[in-house]
Design a protein around this motif. Structure first.
Motif, PDB file in Angstrom:
ATOM      1  N   GLU A 157       0.827  -1.209   0.000  1.00  0.00           N
ATOM      2  CA  GLU A 157       0.000   0.000   0.000  1.00  0.00           C
ATOM      3  C   GLU A 157       0.863   1.263   0.000  1.00  0.00           C
ATOM      4  N   ILE A 158       1.969   1.245   0.721  1.00  0.00           N
ATOM      5  CA  ILE A 158       2.864   2.402   0.718  1.00  0.00           C
ATOM      6  C   ILE A 158       3.470   2.615  -0.676  1.00  0.00           C
ATOM      7  N   LYS A 159       3.833   1.523  -1.344  1.00  0.00           N
ATOM      8  CA  LYS A 159       4.354   1.657  -2.706  1.00  0.00           C
ATOM      9  C   LYS A 159       3.285   2.212  -3.647  1.00  0.00           C
ATOM     10  N   ALA A 160       2.033   1.778  -3.478  1.00  0.00           N
ATOM     11  CA  ALA A 160       0.948   2.298  -4.305  1.00  0.00           C
ATOM     12  C   ALA A 160       0.710   3.785  -4.019  1.00  0.00           C
ATOM     13  N   PHE A 161       0.796   4.158  -2.757  1.00  0.00           N
ATOM     14  CA  PHE A 161       0.615   5.563  -2.380  1.00  0.00           C
ATOM     15  C   PHE A 161       1.704   6.448  -3.016  1.00  0.00           C
ATOM     16  N   ILE A 162       2.953   5.995  -2.953  1.00  0.00           N
ATOM     17  CA  ILE A 162       4.046   6.765  -3.562  1.00  0.00           C
ATOM     18  C   ILE A 162       3.886   6.811  -5.081  1.00  0.00           C
ATOM     19  N   GLY A 163       3.397   5.710  -5.662  1.00  0.00           N
ATOM     20  CA  GLY A 163       3.170   5.695  -7.104  1.00  0.00           C
ATOM     21  C   GLY A 163       2.117   6.697  -7.531  1.00  0.00           C
ATOM     22  N   LEU A 164       1.063   6.874  -6.727  1.00  0.00           N
ATOM     23  CA  LEU A 164       0.035   7.868  -7.054  1.00  0.00           C
ATOM     24  C   LEU A 164       0.603   9.294  -6.984  1.00  0.00           C
ATOM     25  N   LEU A 165       1.504   9.523  -6.039  1.00  0.00           N
ATOM     26  CA  LEU A 165       2.133  10.841  -5.957  1.00  0.00           C
ATOM     27  C   LEU A 165       2.978  11.116  -7.206  1.00  0.00           C
ATOM     28  N   TYR A 166       3.707  10.093  -7.654  1.00  0.00           N
ATOM     29  CA  TYR A 166       4.470  10.244  -8.897  1.00  0.00           C
ATOM     30  C   TYR A 166       3.548  10.474 -10.089  1.00  0.00           C
ATOM     31  N   MET A 167       2.427   9.762 -10.113  1.00  0.00           N
ATOM     32  CA  MET A 167       1.503   9.878 -11.224  1.00  0.00           C
ATOM     33  C   MET A 167       0.875  11.273 -11.270  1.00  0.00           C
ATOM     34  N   ALA A 168       0.558  11.828 -10.117  1.00  0.00           N
ATOM     35  CA  ALA A 168       0.000  13.189 -10.078  1.00  0.00           C
ATOM     36  C   ALA A 168       1.012  14.212 -10.592  1.00  0.00           C
ATOM     37  N   GLY A 169       2.290  14.009 -10.238  1.00  0.00           N
ATOM     38  CA  GLY A 169       3.310  14.909 -10.757  1.00  0.00           C
ATOM     39  C   GLY A 169       3.533  14.739 -12.243  1.00  0.00           C
ATOM     40  N   PHE A 170       3.409  13.487 -12.732  1.00  0.00           N
ATOM     41  CA  PHE A 170       3.603  13.222 -14.162  1.00  0.00           C
ATOM     42  C   PHE A 170       2.530  13.909 -15.000  1.00  0.00           C
TER      43      PHE A 170
END
Length: 314
Positions: A157-170
């Motif tokens: 879940e933490i990896k998914a959370f960090i991935g969403l943050l990257y996706m929002a920046g992308f």
């Protein structure tokens, strides 16, 4: 008879010989006079040339010739050489680069984007975040009526959370309202709704912790970076373990944009993003790789101890 006939001739020849002798003596005397005059002229010329050389040498002393291969400093006195002077000394041992620059260690086997990211943020770092976050979530369970609303997190879940943050920046949606990101009218991003709910994303955002909050006040005595110091130290060690810098390095500063609440937020009007966190970094000049870095938190000697060590070692 024959004697009388030859006497006048002999006398005439004698007179001619005397006249020739006199002429030769006159010519020799004139030549001697001319040679003496030439010697005097040469001596005068040498004397005049010596005086001219003295005068010219005095003029050369007064007029300074421009120095070649140098530039004049701002103080109009100091001259800087454009080329490094030749040093007839051996290179010191600590200045000899005995290793080849480039990727090293486990990072050499990274072939995908996720593998490269994991070389800097491995599971040990993420487990540190998970343990501190779960400890903080457990201390807030009493304020929730339902247990599922304060469920502890895990590694995936933490990896998914960090991935969403990257996706929002992308997608350049970092400043967009989360209601627009999770919108169901086809205006949002479907990937966000598939990974986790909007309420769960808000819960993790509010409760994620990078350090132990119970011991934070004790660690704040040593510096203002106590909330992130442990994780930041591990990240710097990863930067040094995964890459070997070359012989051309420099210390530079960067200002990542940040407008949140922070005691050491900096305002630099000359930067593109005027507000941010000032970071001093050691960078490879050829590959632009950050080998070491330290966050500037103000004129506090305790907080700048690590930066002083960095500059001394490098």
């Amino acid at each position: 008879m024959s004697k009388r006939f030859f006497d006048p001739l002999v006398e005439k020849d004698a007179e001619i010989l005397r006249e020739l002798a006199e002429n030769d003596s006159n010519v020799l005397s004139d030549a001697e006079d001319s040679s003496e005059g030439e010697e005097d002229a040469v001596e005068n010329q040498l004397e005049s040339s010596d005086t001219e050389q003295e005068i010219s040498s005095e003029d050369d002393e007064e007029v300074e010739e421009p120095v070649v291969n140098t530039i004049l400093g701002k103080d109009k006195i100091t001259r800087w050489k454009l080329q490094m002077p030749v040093q007839n000394v051996r290179t010191r041992s600590h200045n000899i680069v005995s290793h080849s620059p480039g990727v090293k260690g486990a990072a050499r086997n990274a072939r995908s984007v996720l593998a490269c990211w994991s070389a800097f943020f491995d599971d040990d770092m993420l487990n540190l975040i998970i343990s501190n976050s779960n400890k903080y979530i457990s201390s807030k369970k009493d304020s929730y009526s339902r247990e599922r609303d304060c469920k502890i997190t895990n590694l995936s879940e933490i990896k998914a959370f960090i991935g969403l943050l990257y996706m929002a920046g992308f997608h350049r949606n970092s400043r967009l309202n989360t209601a627009d990101l999770w919108a169901i009218d086809n205006s949002g991003i479907e990937l966000f709704r598939i990974i986790m709910s909007r309420n769960r994303f808000h819960f993790i955002m509010q409760n994620v912790r990078l350090d132990d909050k119970e011991t934070r006040n004790e660690r704040k005595i040593c510096g203002k970076l106590a909330p992130i110091r442990d994780l930041f130290k591990i990240f710097v060690e990863k930067c040094q373990q995964n890459y070997s810098v070359g012989e051309y390095v420099k210390v530079d500063e960067m200002l990542p944009p940040f407008r949140g609440k922070s005691l050491f937020r900096q305002y630099i009007p000359s930067k593109p993003s005027k507000y941010g966190i000032k970071i001093l970094a050691l960078i490879d000049s050829k590959m632009f790789y950050t080998a070491n870095l330290e966050i500037y938190v103000g004129c506090n000697l305790k907080d700048l101890t690590n930066l002083t060590i960095v500059l001394y070692l490098w």
